[in-house]
Write an enzyme that holds these catalytic residues in place. Structure first.
Site, PDB file in Angstrom:
ATOM      1  N   ASN A   1     -17.891   0.046 -19.993  1.00 42.12           N
ATOM      2  CA  ASN A   1     -16.990  -0.808 -19.607  1.00 42.12           C
ATOM      3  C   ASN A   1     -16.201  -1.181 -20.913  1.00 42.12           C
ATOM      4  OD1 ASN A   1     -15.954  -1.751 -17.093  1.00 42.12           O
ATOM      5  ND2 ASN A   1     -16.061  -3.969 -18.065  1.00 42.12           N
ATOM      6  N   LEU A   2     -14.870  -1.471 -20.669  1.00 44.75           N
ATOM      7  CA  LEU A   2     -14.202  -2.083 -21.627  1.00 44.75           C
ATOM      8  C   LEU A   2     -14.692  -3.242 -22.508  1.00 44.75           C
ATOM      9  CD1 LEU A   2     -11.454  -0.914 -23.076  1.00 44.75           C
ATOM     10  CD2 LEU A   2     -10.180  -2.148 -21.842  1.00 44.75           C
ATOM     11  N   THR A  56     -15.999  -1.218 -13.855  1.00 45.01           N
ATOM     12  CA  THR A  56     -15.896  -2.340 -13.036  1.00 45.01           C
ATOM     13  C   THR A  56     -16.307  -3.691 -13.500  1.00 45.01           C
ATOM     14  OG1 THR A  56     -16.857  -3.095 -10.726  1.00 45.01           O
ATOM     15  CG2 THR A  56     -18.126  -1.457 -11.888  1.00 45.01           C
ATOM     16  N   SER A  57     -15.486  -4.762 -13.123  1.00 46.10           N
ATOM     17  CA  SER A  57     -15.642  -6.198 -13.802  1.00 46.10           C
ATOM     18  C   SER A  57     -16.858  -6.697 -13.190  1.00 46.10           C
ATOM     19  CB  SER A  57     -14.591  -6.929 -13.104  1.00 46.10           C
ATOM     20  OG  SER A  57     -14.430  -7.102 -11.627  1.00 46.10           O
ATOM     21  N   HIS A  99     -14.604   1.405  -0.478  1.00 45.19           N
ATOM     22  CA  HIS A  99     -13.681   0.594  -0.023  1.00 45.19           C
ATOM     23  C   HIS A  99     -12.463   1.245   0.408  1.00 45.19           C
ATOM     24  CE1 HIS A  99     -15.149  -2.676  -3.238  1.00 45.19           C
ATOM     25  NE2 HIS A  99     -15.844  -2.832  -2.131  1.00 45.19           N
ATOM     26  N   CYS A 140      -6.574   3.551  12.593  1.00 45.72           N
ATOM     27  CA  CYS A 140      -5.840   3.185  13.875  1.00 45.72           C
ATOM     28  C   CYS A 140      -6.606   1.801  14.523  1.00 45.72           C
ATOM     29  CB  CYS A 140      -5.777   4.413  14.943  1.00 45.72           C
ATOM     30  SG  CYS A 140      -5.071   3.557  16.448  1.00 45.72           S
ATOM     31  N   ASN A 170     -12.967   2.695  -5.870  1.00 48.74           N
ATOM     32  CA  ASN A 170     -11.397   3.071  -6.031  1.00 48.74           C
ATOM     33  C   ASN A 170     -10.991   3.708  -4.670  1.00 48.74           C
ATOM     34  OD1 ASN A 170     -11.664   1.810  -8.359  1.00 48.74           O
ATOM     35  ND2 ASN A 170     -11.808   3.896  -9.437  1.00 48.74           N
ATOM     36  N   CYS A 183      -0.448   6.548  15.902  1.00 52.16           N
ATOM     37  CA  CYS A 183      -1.488   7.284  15.609  1.00 52.16           C
ATOM     38  C   CYS A 183      -1.606   8.740  16.103  1.00 52.16           C
ATOM     39  CB  CYS A 183      -2.568   6.475  16.184  1.00 52.16           C
ATOM     40  SG  CYS A 183      -4.343   7.339  16.114  1.00 52.16           S
ATOM     41  N   TYR A 225       0.830  -1.230   0.040  1.00 52.88           N
ATOM     42  CA  TYR A 225      -0.007   0.051  -0.086  1.00 52.88           C
ATOM     43  C   TYR A 225       0.923   0.997   0.082  1.00 52.88           C
ATOM     44  CZ  TYR A 225      -4.273  -2.481   0.063  1.00 52.88           C
ATOM     45  OH  TYR A 225      -5.245  -3.396  -0.376  1.00 52.88           O
TER      46      TYR A 225
HETATM   47  C1  BJW Z   1     -12.040  -0.362 -18.352  1.00 55.32           C
HETATM   48  C2  BJW Z   1     -10.867   0.233 -18.925  1.00 55.32           C
HETATM   49  C3  BJW Z   1     -11.074   1.355 -19.409  1.00 55.32           C
HETATM   50  C4  BJW Z   1     -10.256  -1.619 -17.944  1.00 55.32           C
HETATM   51  N1  BJW Z   1     -12.283   1.890 -19.531  1.00 55.32           N
HETATM   52  N2  BJW Z   1     -13.204   0.232 -18.565  1.00 55.32           N
HETATM   53  C5  BJW Z   1     -19.531 -15.634  -2.626  1.00 55.32           C
HETATM   54  C6  BJW Z   1     -20.662 -15.144  -3.519  1.00 55.32           C
HETATM   55  C7  BJW Z   1     -20.829 -13.721  -3.447  1.00 55.32           C
HETATM   56  C8  BJW Z   1     -20.262 -12.851  -2.495  1.00 55.32           C
HETATM   57  C9  BJW Z   1     -19.187 -13.331  -1.668  1.00 55.32           C
HETATM   58  C10 BJW Z   1     -18.768 -14.742  -1.801  1.00 55.32           C
HETATM   59  N3  BJW Z   1     -17.957 -14.696  -1.012  1.00 55.32           N
HETATM   60  C11 BJW Z   1     -17.375 -13.680  -0.290  1.00 55.32           C
HETATM   61  C12 BJW Z   1     -18.202 -12.666  -0.965  1.00 55.32           C
HETATM   62  C13 BJW Z   1     -18.175 -11.406  -0.565  1.00 55.32           C
HETATM   63  C14 BJW Z   1     -16.975 -10.709  -0.982  1.00 55.32           C
HETATM   64  C15 BJW Z   1     -16.928 -10.843  -2.448  1.00 55.32           C
HETATM   65  O1  BJW Z   1     -17.597 -10.195  -3.199  1.00 55.32           O
HETATM   66  N4  BJW Z   1     -16.072 -11.767  -3.000  1.00 55.32           N
HETATM   67  C16 BJW Z   1     -16.036 -12.126  -4.391  1.00 55.32           C
HETATM   68  C17 BJW Z   1     -14.716 -12.678  -4.768  1.00 55.32           C
HETATM   69  C18 BJW Z   1     -17.120 -13.141  -4.747  1.00 55.32           C
HETATM   70  N5  BJW Z   1     -17.358  -9.236  -0.706  1.00 55.32           N
HETATM   71  C19 BJW Z   1     -16.878  -8.650   0.588  1.00 55.32           C
HETATM   72  O2  BJW Z   1     -16.085  -9.523   1.432  1.00 55.32           O
HETATM   73  C20 BJW Z   1     -17.107  -7.354   0.848  1.00 55.32           C
HETATM   74  N6  BJW Z   1     -17.595  -7.143   1.816  1.00 55.32           N
HETATM   75  C21 BJW Z   1     -18.926  -7.590   2.417  1.00 55.32           C
HETATM   76  O3  BJW Z   1     -19.551  -8.289   1.321  1.00 55.32           O
HETATM   77  O4  BJW Z   1     -19.361  -7.411   3.350  1.00 55.32           O
HETATM   78  C22 BJW Z   1     -20.494  -7.852   3.946  1.00 55.32           C
HETATM   79  C23 BJW Z   1     -21.564  -6.810   3.920  1.00 55.32           C
HETATM   80  C24 BJW Z   1     -21.936  -6.065   2.833  1.00 55.32           C
HETATM   81  C25 BJW Z   1     -22.988  -5.180   2.693  1.00 55.32           C
HETATM   82  C26 BJW Z   1     -23.674  -4.908   4.011  1.00 55.32           C
HETATM   83  C27 BJW Z   1     -23.031  -5.685   5.060  1.00 55.32           C
HETATM   84  C28 BJW Z   1     -22.312  -6.410   5.207  1.00 55.32           C
HETATM   85  C29 BJW Z   1     -15.895  -6.322   0.757  1.00 55.32           C
HETATM   86  C30 BJW Z   1     -15.188  -6.296  -0.712  1.00 55.32           C
HETATM   87  C31 BJW Z   1     -13.816  -5.642  -0.369  1.00 55.32           C
HETATM   88  C32 BJW Z   1     -13.405  -5.536  -1.706  1.00 55.32           C
HETATM   89  N7  BJW Z   1     -11.753  -4.912  -1.590  1.00 55.32           N
HETATM   90  C33 BJW Z   1     -10.891  -4.600  -2.535  1.00 55.32           C
HETATM   91  C34 BJW Z   1      -9.632  -4.252  -2.300  1.00 55.32           C
HETATM   92  C35 BJW Z   1      -9.786  -2.694  -1.566  1.00 55.32           C
HETATM   93  C36 BJW Z   1      -8.493  -1.939  -1.117  1.00 55.32           C
HETATM   94  C37 BJW Z   1      -7.605  -1.839  -2.395  1.00 55.32           C
HETATM   95  O5  BJW Z   1      -8.052  -1.153  -3.395  1.00 55.32           O
HETATM   96  O6  BJW Z   1      -6.396  -2.381  -2.313  1.00 55.32           O
HETATM   97  O7  BJW Z   1     -11.482  -3.495  -3.538  1.00 55.32           O
HETATM   98  S1  BJW Z   1     -10.565  -6.054  -3.822  1.00 55.32           S
HETATM   99  C38 BJW Z   1     -10.449  -5.203  -5.175  1.00 55.32           C
HETATM  100  O8  BJW Z   1     -11.929  -5.584  -6.135  1.00 55.32           O
HETATM  101  C39 BJW Z   1     -11.035  -3.761  -4.963  1.00 55.32           C
HETATM  102  C40 BJW Z   1     -11.770  -3.269  -5.878  1.00 55.32           C
HETATM  103  O9  BJW Z   1     -12.623  -2.033  -5.674  1.00 55.32           O
HETATM  104  C41 BJW Z   1     -12.789  -4.346  -6.277  1.00 55.32           C
HETATM  105  C42 BJW Z   1     -13.380  -4.432  -7.546  1.00 55.32           C
HETATM  106  O10 BJW Z   1     -12.736  -4.250  -8.556  1.00 55.32           O
HETATM  107  P1  BJW Z   1     -12.947  -3.588  -9.952  1.00 55.32           P
HETATM  108  O11 BJW Z   1     -13.126  -2.155  -9.490  1.00 55.32           O
HETATM  109  O12 BJW Z   1     -14.224  -4.170 -10.377  1.00 55.32           O
HETATM  110  O13 BJW Z   1     -11.621  -3.783 -10.887  1.00 55.32           O
HETATM  111  P2  BJW Z   1     -11.548  -4.859 -11.829  1.00 55.32           P
HETATM  112  O14 BJW Z   1      -9.713  -4.949 -11.924  1.00 55.32           O
HETATM  113  O15 BJW Z   1     -11.997  -6.210 -11.200  1.00 55.32           O
HETATM  114  O16 BJW Z   1     -12.062  -4.568 -13.085  1.00 55.32           O
HETATM  115  C43 BJW Z   1     -11.922  -3.326 -13.869  1.00 55.32           C
HETATM  116  C44 BJW Z   1     -12.939  -3.436 -15.233  1.00 55.32           C
HETATM  117  O17 BJW Z   1     -12.587  -2.499 -15.780  1.00 55.32           O
HETATM  118  C45 BJW Z   1     -12.707  -4.698 -15.938  1.00 55.32           C
HETATM  119  O18 BJW Z   1     -14.037  -4.945 -16.212  1.00 55.32           O
HETATM  120  C46 BJW Z   1     -12.155  -3.936 -17.504  1.00 55.32           C
HETATM  121  O19 BJW Z   1     -12.709  -4.354 -18.315  1.00 55.32           O
HETATM  122  C47 BJW Z   1     -12.611  -2.531 -17.146  1.00 55.32           C
HETATM  123  N8  BJW Z   1     -11.564  -1.492 -17.579  1.00 55.32           N
HETATM  124  N9  BJW Z   1      -9.818  -0.584 -18.670  1.00 55.32           N
HETATM  125  C48 BJW Z   1     -13.392   1.282 -19.227  1.00 55.32           C
HETATM  126  N10 BJW Z   1      -9.911   1.964 -19.981  1.00 55.32           N
END
Ligand code: BJW
Length: 230
Positions: A198-199, A173-174, A106, A114, A89, A133, A53
């Site tokens: 999305n792409l 977002t994916s 996120h 802290c 993001n 902290c 990070y």
């Molecule tokens: C372009 C482009 C261009 C490229 N133009 N487009 C089983 C089933 C369902 C759910 C779960 C399950 N097991 C566990 C879960 C829950 C879990 C989850 O979803 N897991 C999955 C793996 C299935 N989720 C959680 O644990 C979340 N918490 C939760 O559910 O708590 C319970 C609760 C919820 C609500 C109320 C009460 C309780 C927490 C999720 C935390 C995710 N954290 C991260 C890291 C954050 C810190 C960091 O950034 O370092 O967040 S992981 C990572 O993925 C990050 C992102 O924000 C997130 C999403 O990724 P994103 O943004 O979609 O990126 P990519 O790379 O995947 O996609 C990019 C897209 O852009 C692609 O499609 C490209 O084509 C496109 N692209 N260039 C336009 N130029």
């Protein structure tokens, strides 16, 4: 007045030079996601995660908002609070483009959390050296980001806004990570018109009324102009 909720993901920052998460090799800048984005990974190897990070925080200094961020900020100037950006993001490119009504569900790279007193502090330097902290003095800071298994920020405010939305737009977002991946269905159930920019078609493309494929820097300014002429 339309009520617009925009969900953004890594794809909107890709053209600014911020890497997306899910590459073809399944690795995220050379790391397995479970090693750097889970509380378990942090407990296993705290230094490696802090360094990961720290490097991303330093890299933020070398990137700029792109035309997609700027177009959303311009739309907010006309729409005010009727436009809400919910971003997955942790970068600050929406704010640097001029957007004010932004929820970082996120967390934020430029904040430290802290683990002792629970307070979040603005942070632009490193955490690897385990600094104190600023509020309680304990050396237990971690990046203020939401890892898998943790609860995203401001979920009540987000679900209320989705229920009131006339338009829901998902950008770069994916659709692989919940709860964000389920927002389209929630908004649609409450009557919103839903659009994906999305792409590639995302995992949930079929849930949207309309899906447009291309680069965010091209598609977003076209869509915001459509909304301004609406
Ligand atoms: C372009 C482009 C261009 C490229 N133009 N487009 C089983 C089933 C369902 C759910 C779960 C399950 N097991 C566990 C879960 C829950 C879990 C989850 O979803 N897991 C999955 C793996 C299935 N989720 C959680 O644990 C979340 N918490 C939760 O559910 O708590 C319970 C609760 C919820 C609500 C109320 C009460 C309780 C927490 C999720 C935390 C995710 N954290 C991260 C890291 C954050 C810190 C960091 O950034 O370092 O967040 S992981 C990572 O993925 C990050 C992102 O924000 C997130 C999403 O990724 P994103 O943004 O979609 O990126 P990519 O790379 O995947 O996609 C990019 C897209 O852009 C692609 O499609 C490209 O084509 C496109 N692209 N260039 C336009 N130029």
């Amino acid at each position: 007045m339309p009520q617009i909720v925009v969900l953004t993901g890594a794809g909107i920052s890709a053209e600014s030079g911020v890497p997306t998460f899910r590459d073809a090799d399944g690795l995220w800048e050379g790391h397995h996601v479970e090693d750097v984005a889970t509380p378990e990974g942090f407990a296993r190897d705290r230094s490696m995660v802090q360094r990961f990070y720290d490097e991303r925080r330093a890299a933020l200094l070398n990137v700029e908002p792109n035309p997609a961020h700027l177009a959303l900020a311009e739309l907010e100037q006309t729409m005010g609070e009727a436009l809400l950006i919910v971003t997955q993001n942790i970068d600050d490119l929406h704010e640097r483009a001029g957007s004010r009504n932004v929820i970082h569900m996120h967390g934020e790279l430029l904040k430290a959390l802290c683990q002792s007193c629970g307070s979040a502090s603005t942070w632009d330097s490193t955490l690897l050296d385990e600094p104190a902290c600023p509020l309680c003095g304990v050396h237990e800071l971690r990046p203020d980001v939401v890892w898998f298994g943790e609860v995203p920020y401001e979920m009540d405010r987000i679900t209320d806004a989705l229920a009131d939305a006339t338009h829901f737009v998902s950008i770069g977002t994916s659709g692989a990570v919940y709860p964000a991946a389920g927002f389209v269905q929630h908004a649609r159930r409450h009557g919103a018109r839903t659009l994906e920019l999305n792409l590639d078609p995302s995992e949930g493309s079929h849930f949207f009324h309309e899906s447009r494929q291309g680069r965010a820097g091209d598609l977003v300014p076209v869509w915001t102009r459509e909304m301004l002429w609406h």
